[in-house]
Design a protein around this motif. Sequence first.
Motif, mmCIF file in Angstrom:
data_model
loop_
_atom_site.group_PDB
_atom_site.id
_atom_site.type_symbol
_atom_site.label_atom_id
_atom_site.label_comp_id
_atom_site.label_asym_id
_atom_site.label_seq_id
_atom_site.Cartn_x
_atom_site.Cartn_y
_atom_site.Cartn_z
ATOM 1 N N ILE A 47 33.216 28.156 57.486
ATOM 2 C CA ILE A 47 34.781 29.366 58.551
ATOM 3 C C ILE A 47 35.177 29.430 57.589
ATOM 4 C CG2 ILE A 47 36.762 28.069 60.067
ATOM 5 C CD1 ILE A 47 34.262 26.960 60.898
ATOM 6 N N TRP B 218 30.704 35.091 59.797
ATOM 7 C CA TRP B 218 30.392 34.798 61.701
ATOM 8 C C TRP B 218 29.509 34.498 62.093
ATOM 9 C CZ3 TRP B 218 34.844 32.285 60.585
ATOM 10 C CH2 TRP B 218 36.231 32.969 59.647
ATOM 11 N N LYS C 177 29.381 24.592 58.169
ATOM 12 C CA LYS C 177 29.355 25.566 59.120
ATOM 13 C C LYS C 177 31.756 24.904 58.952
ATOM 14 C CE LYS C 177 31.613 24.698 63.761
ATOM 15 N NZ LYS C 177 31.433 24.395 65.342
ATOM 16 N N ARG D 26 25.444 25.726 66.746
ATOM 17 C CA ARG D 26 24.689 25.750 68.077
ATOM 18 C C ARG D 26 23.515 24.938 67.831
ATOM 19 N NH1 ARG D 26 22.138 24.869 72.811
ATOM 20 N NH2 ARG D 26 23.851 22.980 72.598
ATOM 21 N N GLY E 94 37.350 23.113 68.487
ATOM 22 C CA GLY E 94 36.228 22.611 67.581
ATOM 23 C C GLY E 94 37.195 20.776 67.146
ATOM 24 N N ASN F 101 34.493 22.583 75.114
ATOM 25 C CA ASN F 101 33.658 23.972 74.537
ATOM 26 C C ASN F 101 33.698 24.677 75.338
ATOM 27 O OD1 ASN F 101 30.741 24.430 74.378
ATOM 28 N ND2 ASN F 101 30.028 23.051 74.983
ATOM 29 N N HIS G 227 36.233 27.184 73.633
ATOM 30 C CA HIS G 227 35.209 26.760 71.741
ATOM 31 C C HIS G 227 34.128 28.787 72.120
ATOM 32 C CE1 HIS G 227 34.421 24.942 68.124
ATOM 33 N NE2 HIS G 227 33.359 25.091 68.556
ATOM 34 N N TYR H 178 35.668 16.901 77.216
ATOM 35 C CA TYR H 178 34.738 17.768 76.154
ATOM 36 C C TYR H 178 34.051 18.559 76.879
ATOM 37 C CZ TYR H 178 31.063 17.789 73.173
ATOM 38 O OH TYR H 178 30.620 18.125 71.436
ATOM 39 N N ALA I 105 28.468 30.335 63.634
ATOM 40 C CA ALA I 105 28.060 29.854 64.987
ATOM 41 C C ALA I 105 26.597 30.117 65.076
ATOM 42 C CB ALA I 105 27.643 31.802 65.846
ATOM 43 N N LEU J 148 35.144 31.935 70.526
ATOM 44 C CA LEU J 148 34.008 32.328 70.460
ATOM 45 C C LEU J 148 33.525 33.998 70.442
ATOM 46 C CD1 LEU J 148 31.077 31.856 68.003
ATOM 47 C CD2 LEU J 148 30.017 31.813 70.640
HETATM 48 C C1 HEM Z 1 35.196 30.514 63.722
HETATM 49 C C2 HEM Z 1 34.716 29.472 63.858
HETATM 50 C C3 HEM Z 1 33.799 28.265 64.990
HETATM 51 C C4 HEM Z 1 32.547 28.815 65.677
HETATM 52 C C5 HEM Z 1 32.329 30.754 65.375
HETATM 53 C C6 HEM Z 1 32.181 28.064 66.097
HETATM 54 C C7 HEM Z 1 31.049 27.833 66.718
HETATM 55 C C8 HEM Z 1 30.055 27.160 67.379
HETATM 56 C C9 HEM Z 1 29.332 27.011 68.937
HETATM 57 C C10 HEM Z 1 28.177 28.558 69.206
HETATM 58 C C11 HEM Z 1 29.036 26.081 69.622
HETATM 59 C C12 HEM Z 1 28.086 25.537 69.907
HETATM 60 C C13 HEM Z 1 28.870 25.688 70.999
HETATM 61 C C14 HEM Z 1 27.514 25.017 72.052
HETATM 62 O O1 HEM Z 1 26.610 24.672 72.323
HETATM 63 O O2 HEM Z 1 27.993 24.560 73.177
HETATM 64 C C15 HEM Z 1 30.199 24.282 68.169
HETATM 65 C C16 HEM Z 1 29.914 23.596 68.693
HETATM 66 C C17 HEM Z 1 30.593 23.075 67.926
HETATM 67 N N1 HEM Z 1 31.781 23.097 67.291
HETATM 68 FE FE1 HEM Z 1 31.962 24.812 66.313
HETATM 69 N N2 HEM Z 1 32.777 26.373 65.701
HETATM 70 C C18 HEM Z 1 33.896 27.618 65.283
HETATM 71 C C19 HEM Z 1 34.866 26.484 64.259
HETATM 72 C C20 HEM Z 1 34.875 25.301 64.141
HETATM 73 C C21 HEM Z 1 35.637 24.025 64.105
HETATM 74 C C22 HEM Z 1 37.031 24.373 62.954
HETATM 75 C C23 HEM Z 1 35.560 22.979 64.568
HETATM 76 C C24 HEM Z 1 36.295 21.761 63.897
HETATM 77 C C25 HEM Z 1 37.273 21.313 63.498
HETATM 78 C C26 HEM Z 1 34.315 22.832 65.270
HETATM 79 C C27 HEM Z 1 33.643 21.463 65.814
HETATM 80 C C28 HEM Z 1 32.761 21.767 66.473
HETATM 81 C C29 HEM Z 1 31.647 20.405 67.420
HETATM 82 C C30 HEM Z 1 32.139 19.488 67.014
HETATM 83 C C31 HEM Z 1 30.958 21.476 67.629
HETATM 84 C C32 HEM Z 1 30.058 20.711 68.322
HETATM 85 C C33 HEM Z 1 28.369 20.428 67.910
HETATM 86 C C34 HEM Z 1 27.380 19.234 69.266
HETATM 87 O O3 HEM Z 1 26.729 20.517 69.347
HETATM 88 O O4 HEM Z 1 27.708 17.646 68.837
HETATM 89 N N3 HEM Z 1 34.018 24.592 65.739
HETATM 90 N N4 HEM Z 1 30.668 25.800 67.423
#
Ligand code: HEM
Length: 143
Positions: free
Chosen positions: A88, A130, A84, A138, A64, A12, A15, A8, A134, A19
């Motif tokens: 996207i 975008w 979210k 978060r 993700g 992260n 991810h 995980y 983000a 970003l």
């Molecule tokens: C442009 C695309 C995306 C951006 C800008 C983005 C941005 C972010 C950010 C900023 C976080 C928080 C990270 C952290 O706290 O360390 C996050 C968490 C996460 N993202 Fe994304 N994400 C994107 C695409 C996706 C996609 C396509 C998926 C799933 C299919 C996804 C699933 C998740 C999950 C599961 C988390 C953790 C949530 C939690 O805190 O439980 N993300 N994302």
Amino acid sequence: MRGSILAYPLANLVHLAGLVLLIGCIGLLDLRLLGAVRALPVAAMIRYMVPAAGLGLVLLIASGIAMFAADATALAKHDGFRLKLLLILAGVMNAGLVHAIWLRRSAWQEPGRQMPPGLRIQAAVSLALWCWVAVEGRMIAYG
Ligand code: HEM
């Protein structure tokens, strides 16, 4: 994802790297299209920034999906997560339209040219979408 201590946090990290690539590259290009940093040539920015942003998006989607797998049942019902995904989709559709409408034409990319108003609007939409994605990402951690 749940069976490993490292999986995980690694997902992260990937991810966040995605970003930085996506918003760093496409955000700077959007600002250029909106009239900032005029010293940078727009055609060269498009050549290098668009593929790098695309790589960022691929990293974001792959990592993700991996993070989603760790808590799929709860996330699938989470309104913020659903929003979210919709954002996207909107961001990808906007980028696709920019490609289809503007990147095929080259006259506006010549040095000293004004950016077409329609492209400026799409750049502002891109920047807003975008950043919003983000923020939504978060915010999921806070419920
Ligand atoms: C442009 C695309 C995306 C951006 C800008 C983005 C941005 C972010 C950010 C900023 C976080 C928080 C990270 C952290 O706290 O360390 C996050 C968490 C996460 N993202 Fe994304 N994400 C994107 C695409 C996706 C996609 C396509 C998926 C799933 C299919 C996804 C699933 C998740 C999950 C599961 C988390 C953790 C949530 C939690 O805190 O439980 N993300 N994302």
